[in-house]
Design an enzyme around this catalytic site. Structure first.
Site, short mmCIF file in Angstrom:
data_model
loop_
_atom_site.label_atom_id
_atom_site.label_comp_id
_atom_site.label_asym_id
_atom_site.label_seq_id
_atom_site.Cartn_x
_atom_site.Cartn_y
_atom_site.Cartn_z
N VAL A 84 53.16 -86.08 8.04
CA VAL A 84 51.76 -85.68 8.28
C VAL A 84 50.81 -86.56 7.49
CG1 VAL A 84 52.41 -83.29 8.81
CG2 VAL A 84 51.88 -83.92 6.44
N HIS A 100 54.30 -83.48 13.90
CA HIS A 100 53.98 -82.30 13.10
C HIS A 100 52.52 -82.30 12.65
CE1 HIS A 100 58.55 -82.03 12.14
NE2 HIS A 100 58.25 -81.51 13.33
N GLY A 169 64.51 -92.62 7.15
CA GLY A 169 64.16 -91.65 6.10
C GLY A 169 63.99 -90.23 6.56
N THR A 170 64.97 -89.76 7.38
CA THR A 170 64.90 -88.34 7.71
C THR A 170 66.27 -87.69 7.58
OG1 THR A 170 64.27 -86.67 9.35
CG2 THR A 170 65.23 -88.73 10.20
N ASN A 195 68.54 -95.06 5.64
CA ASN A 195 68.39 -93.89 4.76
C ASN A 195 69.11 -94.22 3.46
OD1 ASN A 195 68.53 -91.23 3.57
ND2 ASN A 195 68.19 -90.37 5.61
#
Ligand code: BV8
Ligand code: ZN
Length: 223
Positions: A84, A100, A169-170, A195
């Site tokens: 966000v 999001h 990066g999740t 990652n």
């Protein structure tokens, strides 16, 4: 190629992820899952408003890192993000789909449609919607809230059409967003994961590069 990113993309810019928030001092005693929910806002709107003010100031202090700028330079790429923060925009990225929502704006909690950008360096306190008088709240998607239809439709299309999905990066635990990785794969896309750790998406990877986003992403996207 389409990118799909989570909080790990902004971690090196110093933006606290939810997990950091739990360990990051002041807010450690609060559960981010609760604060980022309609129930949490109903229970204590002041506390939720202060939590977002804290995060907004942290993001305003942050700078885009090498991964944001490498992604932004690829103007032909669509960037689907769960984040966000506005770091991809500030890095100059043109096609950003925020699944999001955005912390850089407030919107009416009664969905009258009113939304306005806010000053991240001096975030507003609780206030009412100038249009209908209901409470204003951050223009993000909380747990238990549905994702914006248009963003979701565009993201699904991009993930169906791409040849390669660059997953950055999740931990891929939040749905329906994380489902986009499997959707891209079943549509025939190659899956590259960047990652620092293994994640719930690791089993879907054709290539998994363990390392920091700001180092690995520029190396992959080198012109
Ligand atoms: C929905 C905005 C239904 C807010 C976010 C029970 C009750 C209610 C809902 C559910 C439930 N069970 C399941 C659900 C569904 C729920 C869900 O998936 N829950 C999970 C926890 C199981 N999903 C929802 O509620 C969604 N809505 O389902 O609605 C519905 C349908 C129709 C009608 C009405 C309702 C909405 C989910 C959106 C929630 N909002 N953010 C805000 O930010 O304030 S989610 C937020 O957390 C982020 O956006 C992100 O998506 C998610 C994860 O954040 P983090 O953990 O911080 O980051 P991440 O996971 O990306 O992990 C960091 C990764 O980076 C790690 O892998 C780490 O190794 C790596 N990393 C770290 N440093 C680096 C790095 N990698 C590279 N380089 C580095 N330097
Ligand atoms: Zn309103």
């Amino acid at each position: 190629m389409v990118s799909f990113s989570g909080a790990g993309l902004s971690a090196e810019s110093g933006v606290p992820t939810f997990r950091d928030a739990q360990t990051g001092g002041l807010w450690a005693k609060h559960d981010p899952m609760r604060l980022a929910s309609p129930q949490g806002f109903a229970d204590d709107p002041q506390l939720v408003s202060q939590w977002y003010a804290h995060r907004r100031r942290a993001i305003a202090e942050a700078q885009p890192n090498g991964a944001h700028t490498a992604l932004a330079r690829r103007s032909e790429m669509i960037h689907v993000t769960q984040n966000v923060d506005d770091l991809l925009h500030r890095a100059g990225a043109k096609q950003v789909i925020q699944l999001h929502g955005t912390i850089a704006a407030d919107r009416c909690h009664a969905s009258c449609g009113y939304e306005e950008p806010i000053d991240m360096t001096d975030p507003p306190n609780l206030r009412n919607c100038p249009e209908c008088g209901s409470q204003m709240r951050p223009a993000v998607v909380w747990f238990g809230e549905s994702l914006p239809n248009s963003a979701w439709a565009e993201a699904e299309q991009a993930c169906r059409d791409c040849d390669v999905l660059l997953v950055i990066g999740t931990s891929a635990v939040v749905y329906p967003a994380a489902g986009l990785i499997g959707l891209a794969k079943s549509a025939g896309a190659g899956i590259i994961i960047v990652n620092t750790h293994q994640s719930d998406a690791s089993s879907l990877a054709d290539v998994e590069l363990l390392g920091k986003a700001s180092e690995v992403v520029p190396a992959i996207l080198i012109d």
